[in-house]
Design a protein around this motif. Sequence first.
Motif, PDB file in Angstrom:
ATOM      1  N   ILE A  82       0.670  -1.381  -0.006  1.00  0.00           N
ATOM      2  CA  ILE A  82       0.401   0.057  -0.097  1.00  0.00           C
ATOM      3  C   ILE A  82       1.019   1.459  -0.200  1.00  0.00           C
ATOM      4  O   ILE A  82       0.819   1.549  -0.905  1.00  0.00           O
ATOM      5  N   LYS A  96       6.443  14.412  -3.193  1.00  0.00           N
ATOM      6  CA  LYS A  96       7.837  15.030  -3.802  1.00  0.00           C
ATOM      7  C   LYS A  96       7.642  16.257  -4.072  1.00  0.00           C
ATOM      8  O   LYS A  96       8.862  17.099  -3.896  1.00  0.00           O
ATOM      9  N   ALA A  97       6.693  16.460  -4.916  1.00  0.00           N
ATOM     10  CA  ALA A  97       6.587  18.494  -5.271  1.00  0.00           C
ATOM     11  C   ALA A  97       7.015  19.005  -4.061  1.00  0.00           C
ATOM     12  O   ALA A  97       7.693  20.380  -4.258  1.00  0.00           O
ATOM     13  N   GLU A 119      -4.201   9.685 -15.630  1.00  0.00           N
ATOM     14  CA  GLU A 119      -2.814  10.850 -15.677  1.00  0.00           C
ATOM     15  C   GLU A 119      -2.398   9.686 -17.142  1.00  0.00           C
ATOM     16  O   GLU A 119      -1.141  10.661 -17.359  1.00  0.00           O
ATOM     17  N   MET A 179       3.876  12.036  -5.869  1.00  0.00           N
ATOM     18  CA  MET A 179       4.616  12.670  -6.445  1.00  0.00           C
ATOM     19  C   MET A 179       4.126  14.520  -6.431  1.00  0.00           C
ATOM     20  O   MET A 179       4.820  15.243  -5.892  1.00  0.00           O
ATOM     21  N   ASN A 180       2.968  14.576  -5.391  1.00  0.00           N
ATOM     22  CA  ASN A 180       2.563  15.246  -5.240  1.00  0.00           C
ATOM     23  C   ASN A 180       3.693  15.867  -3.684  1.00  0.00           C
ATOM     24  O   ASN A 180       4.114  16.743  -4.122  1.00  0.00           O
ATOM     25  N   TYR A 200      -2.347  18.327   1.572  1.00  0.00           N
ATOM     26  CA  TYR A 200      -1.481  17.051   0.993  1.00  0.00           C
ATOM     27  C   TYR A 200      -0.519  16.756   2.777  1.00  0.00           C
ATOM     28  O   TYR A 200       0.237  15.611   2.908  1.00  0.00           O
ATOM     29  N   TYR A 229      -8.036   6.636 -13.573  1.00  0.00           N
ATOM     30  CA  TYR A 229      -7.221   7.401 -12.882  1.00  0.00           C
ATOM     31  C   TYR A 229      -6.308   7.548 -13.829  1.00  0.00           C
ATOM     32  O   TYR A 229      -5.971   7.692 -13.878  1.00  0.00           O
ATOM     33  N   HIS A 258       3.753   5.978  -5.626  1.00  0.00           N
ATOM     34  CA  HIS A 258       4.029   6.007  -6.686  1.00  0.00           C
ATOM     35  C   HIS A 258       2.559   6.662  -7.354  1.00  0.00           C
ATOM     36  O   HIS A 258       2.654   6.413  -8.745  1.00  0.00           O
ATOM     37  N   SER A 259       2.164   6.969  -6.604  1.00  0.00           N
ATOM     38  CA  SER A 259       1.000   7.544  -7.381  1.00  0.00           C
ATOM     39  C   SER A 259       0.531   9.174  -7.440  1.00  0.00           C
ATOM     40  O   SER A 259       2.156   9.333  -7.270  1.00  0.00           O
ATOM     41  N   ARG A 260      -0.187   9.992  -8.037  1.00  0.00           N
ATOM     42  CA  ARG A 260       0.137  11.078  -8.310  1.00  0.00           C
ATOM     43  C   ARG A 260       0.070  12.221  -6.382  1.00  0.00           C
ATOM     44  O   ARG A 260       0.654  12.550  -6.480  1.00  0.00           O
ATOM     45  N   VAL A 261      -0.020  10.968  -5.815  1.00  0.00           N
ATOM     46  CA  VAL A 261       0.087  11.934  -4.548  1.00  0.00           C
ATOM     47  C   VAL A 261       1.086  11.454  -3.661  1.00  0.00           C
ATOM     48  O   VAL A 261       1.486  12.560  -3.427  1.00  0.00           O
ATOM     49  N   LEU A 284      -2.678  15.038   5.041  1.00  0.00           N
ATOM     50  CA  LEU A 284      -2.171  13.573   4.391  1.00  0.00           C
ATOM     51  C   LEU A 284      -1.723  12.854   4.471  1.00  0.00           C
ATOM     52  O   LEU A 284      -1.715  11.952   4.815  1.00  0.00           O
ATOM     53  N   TRP A 299       4.135   1.424  -0.971  1.00  0.00           N
ATOM     54  CA  TRP A 299       4.279   1.941  -1.979  1.00  0.00           C
ATOM     55  C   TRP A 299       3.633   2.608  -3.799  1.00  0.00           C
ATOM     56  O   TRP A 299       4.040   3.063  -4.376  1.00  0.00           O
ATOM     57  N   ARG A 300       2.306   1.775  -3.048  1.00  0.00           N
ATOM     58  CA  ARG A 300       1.557   2.339  -4.570  1.00  0.00           C
ATOM     59  C   ARG A 300       1.271   3.866  -3.952  1.00  0.00           C
ATOM     60  O   ARG A 300       1.034   4.519  -5.404  1.00  0.00           O
ATOM     61  N   ILE A 301       1.010   3.788  -2.874  1.00  0.00           N
ATOM     62  CA  ILE A 301       0.676   5.792  -2.947  1.00  0.00           C
ATOM     63  C   ILE A 301       1.804   6.566  -3.051  1.00  0.00           C
ATOM     64  O   ILE A 301       1.494   7.740  -3.408  1.00  0.00           O
ATOM     65  N   ARG A 304      -5.611   3.230  -7.794  1.00  0.00           N
ATOM     66  CA  ARG A 304      -5.683   3.269  -9.249  1.00  0.00           C
ATOM     67  C   ARG A 304      -7.023   2.103  -9.961  1.00  0.00           C
ATOM     68  O   ARG A 304      -7.042   1.704 -10.577  1.00  0.00           O
ATOM     69  N   PHE A 313      10.917  21.952 -10.153  1.00  0.00           N
ATOM     70  CA  PHE A 313      11.959  20.891  -8.635  1.00  0.00           C
ATOM     71  C   PHE A 313      12.328  20.458  -9.183  1.00  0.00           C
ATOM     72  O   PHE A 313      13.017  19.391 -10.218  1.00  0.00           O
ATOM     73  N   PHE A 358      13.470  16.142  -9.832  1.00  0.00           N
ATOM     74  CA  PHE A 358      12.347  15.531 -11.097  1.00  0.00           C
ATOM     75  C   PHE A 358      12.785  15.875 -12.356  1.00  0.00           C
ATOM     76  O   PHE A 358      13.490  17.218 -12.505  1.00  0.00           O
TER      77      PHE A 358
END
Lengths: 235, 326, 287, 252
Positions: free
Chosen positions: B173, B187-188, D124, B184-185, B206, D120, B179-182, B209, B175-177, D116, D89, D92
């Motif tokens: 779970i 890390k941004a 993406e 990425m946000n 975020y 989604y 590597h998802s959009r979340v 979250l 890992w999936r979070i 996913r 960033f 990235f």
Amino acid sequence: MQLDIRDIRIHYGKAIAVDGVSIRVGAGEVVAIVGANGSGKSTILEAISGLTPLSSGEIWFGEERIDRLPAYEIVRRGLMQVPEGRRLFPYLSVWTNMQMGASLRKDKAGIRKDMEEVFEHFPILRERRNQKAGSLSGGEQQMLAIARAMVGRPKLLCLDEPSLGLAPIMVNGLVPVIKDINEQGVGVLLVEQNVPLALKVADRAYALQVGKVILEGDAETFRCNDVVRKAYLGG
Amino acid sequence: MLESRWSKLAGLLLLLVILFLVPVIVGGRPYVLHVGVMVLLNIIMVSSLRTIFLSGQISVAHAAFVGCGAYFAGVLAKQFALAPWITIPAGAIMAMVLGVLLGIPFTRVRAIYFAMVSLFGGIFLVDLIRVARTWTGGGTGLSKIPPLAQSFVGQKVPYYYCTLALTIVCLIILWRIEHSRVGMNWKAIAQSHLVASSVGINEAFYRVLALAVGCFFAGLAGAWYAHFNMTLSPDSYGFLPSIFLVMYMLVGGQKSFAGPIIGAGLLYSIPEIFRRLGTAAPLVLGVVMLIVVYLMPEGLAGLYDQLKGQLLKSREERVTKSAAED
Amino acid sequence: MSGSLLAQSAVNALVLSSLYILMALGFALLLSIMGVVNFAHAVIYMVGGYVCYELIVTAGLNNWVALAITALGLGLFGLFLERFGFRPFFGNTNRIIVLTLAVIVILESLVNVLVGSEVRAIPSFWSGSFQIKGVWIAHERIIAFVAAAVLLIAVFTFIRRSRTGQQMLATSQDFVGATLQGINIYRITAIAAFIACALAAVAGGLMGSLMFLNPFAGDQMLVRAIQVVILAGIGSIGGVLVGGLILGVLNAFLPLWLEGSAVDAVGVAVIIVIMLFRPQGLFGHEA
Amino acid sequence: MLLKTRGLSKVFGGLRAVADLDIQVADGQIVGLIGPNGAGKSTVFNLITGVLRPTAGQIIFDGADITNKKAHVTAKLGIGRTFQSAYLFPDFTVLENLVAASFLHPKCNFWEATLRTPGYRRKEAAKLEQAKEILEFVGLEPMQDELAKNLAHGYQKVLGVARALAVKPKLLLLDEPVAGMTAEEIAFSLDVFKKIREQGVAILLIEHNLEFMTLCDRVFVLNFGHKIAEGTPQEVRKDADVCEAFFGTEDD
């Protein structure tokens, strides 16, 4: 020859910030480096003062190579800097800030005498000598930064954008200050975006673009150059 | 590219098989299995801590959230006789709620100031556990918590397999979070909160979250531990334990997902492996830490890339040298 | 509430404050000058207590001599730590954090191996007690307070009055600016590390005569030091005095109404509330 | 009017960084905000985008009052921006920068992302497509897998602009977009800006290079937080106050 920068290159990560720049400042000369933000001007000053390592090239001051010395050793040799953003000590008094400029000097009497002399130049600082540096106005802070360096009795003074954030009137006030410093036999290396100001005080100038020197010569050469005139002199 | 992906997958499978066979290999020795369960739980804790760090928030309160999950589950199970399938999620959710409540007022606080807020937040939570001693047993701790299942009493093998399964699920779970959009946000935001908000990412949301997710899994591991160890002591969740979770992550390597797993796995087991040295066992740990600090700038997980880089460099040098000699 | 109890607590507040400040001052110096969050400060305090104990009990030295030797010895250890630990990783927070934790692990375990984990107490500097207007005060506390106060006055005078001290303040306000004035910042950081560790060791020695020593005694004290620094504000050296006083008062008076762990909870809650409104602390420069 | 400020002011610790400022940007215009360093131009940007809260005054964007809206909300409403220095960033890749910036369009929520869902994945994929389109538009496609921090200065700035385009802005705020660029890079960027305008996006840009003004339909000149002149580039250039702000009083 006082300061001799020989073909230096500086990298930030993979990106190159300064690419093969050579600059010379003779004893008692006023030399300006002009260029836009990000052209590498400030990086060169950082390299001179020992804050940024060179990728290649050499910097000589007098008879000595200084590009591998720690920053305070470079100051000890008489090369001082009024850095970008002034870097005053905001919570110390004006007086103590000036004392810091004389960190390497041992002659207390001489320091006191020089402080008096500097106060003659900047009477407003004498008035405010017990005030915290952070509470001064922009122009006063700039004066303090220059005054602090002068108490260190440099042989060569580097000024990084002294006009930044100053009112036009104040900018004009810088001209006699720089000329005065120079008349005391101190060499000046001036880095400026304000080209008209730089040309007013400098004997020679270098124009920098993306880490390279694109033009070198006296003020007249600059005024006659089309690129510079279009880019900086508004006409 | 594809090749390395397959080799990674094969390595992962091999690791899973080994982990699965551990009880057989060690012949069911309870002490080793006990340590194994603890290692797995620590992996969950440190991986969930990294989730919070991903969003640029330095949290030094993670052990406290583990403790909240543990105590909430323990108290519910012991004083209210609730079953583990209720207490464990409840513990996780409690930790999450506390994380969110502590996080929301401080979304404008960043960097070392946030670290300090979290530090005192953590200490405060543990102090609360001590104060509420009618339920928690205060400084003496909470004991006689019911086990995960009555049939598990005195056995370590079932605990080991259950914990292994839990760990795998949690890691998938997380890992999936990430590597998802979340992810990425997060890390941004960590790289530049100004730029992130300028493209519409709600920094405050975020960040909270990230705290919610991180604290949830911390609480989960804690609640699980309560039913495994059956006694709890507030000392395990104080200031230094939190710092040590951070240390596991840093030593393992903060940048990669595997880092905290390697760090927690190795560093938690070292003092146990050298247990026969008695009070000197932690010395080995200290020395390992020093080795990592001085020799591995990217932590244990970065070691592979580091060695590869050095190998390439020395080969290049040899090539240029021989070319020069020619 | 009887007046003598309050007076008693006031004396306690002073003693605690002075020791907290001793501890926090060094932590604050390293934080503001080098940007180092020195978790090892806790074990330096603890080791200070043990070294002092060994010098007095095993080597049979006079208390004051032992305290001075302890301060000097751990000050030198601070120099060592600065030169080979902090300086090579300047600006790399993560590696320095792991390094200081390694120091904690190693020193705690060494003390455990060498002296064992049973509690010790440093023999009294001056046993007995006296009475003023119905308030009994142990000599020990007066000694601890006076010693700490003298040391603090010395250190603050050094920072405020001497050239090196002023350079330390300048360095903590603008590192690069200080370098460009020709200040040898490595000399400054070394001096800061020496002072920090010596002060922590003295705090350990003095506290060791008031309370018991154990190998984990430093942890609680480190939390107190960080509390003081946060109250004061990161970057403020003078604020440490006020922060220490506030914390000392809280910890001396709250026990009159609350039990032990609740005192800690209230103390921490106060700090969290302060950070809500002033994340930079009471005297901190900026958030 | 797309953007309008009324009496906009910002005080920092007693110092008025922006004082009683009225500026307007019409649809499809390129408007310049010029002035010497320290004139308060970047502060104006931070006020408009909600990074800072104004001390007084009002900001109207696209008919709505956005005076106290936060930064991520103004982005959602259609204001894209670049920064003077921290524009991307750094850790990235170029492509990831754009994908990360495609936060708002199309939008998906936490549960979709964690589970996913097919929706989604589709969104993406659309973002990736859109990111590549923008990169092609600004000409950064060839270096899409390079880490952003390793790009040359000029390209980093262009990437900053590309990143701002990903919010599908109606108004683009550019903070010194060509500072430190070579002549060729400047020419290249000018083309990009013109193309952006052709797509109907208005631009408000900060510059202190006077030459750059010719690109603008309208110019506001700031000095010490005050507006000292406004008008077409030609009008402004003749203005005596402007000359003084830039060159000081001529004494020779």
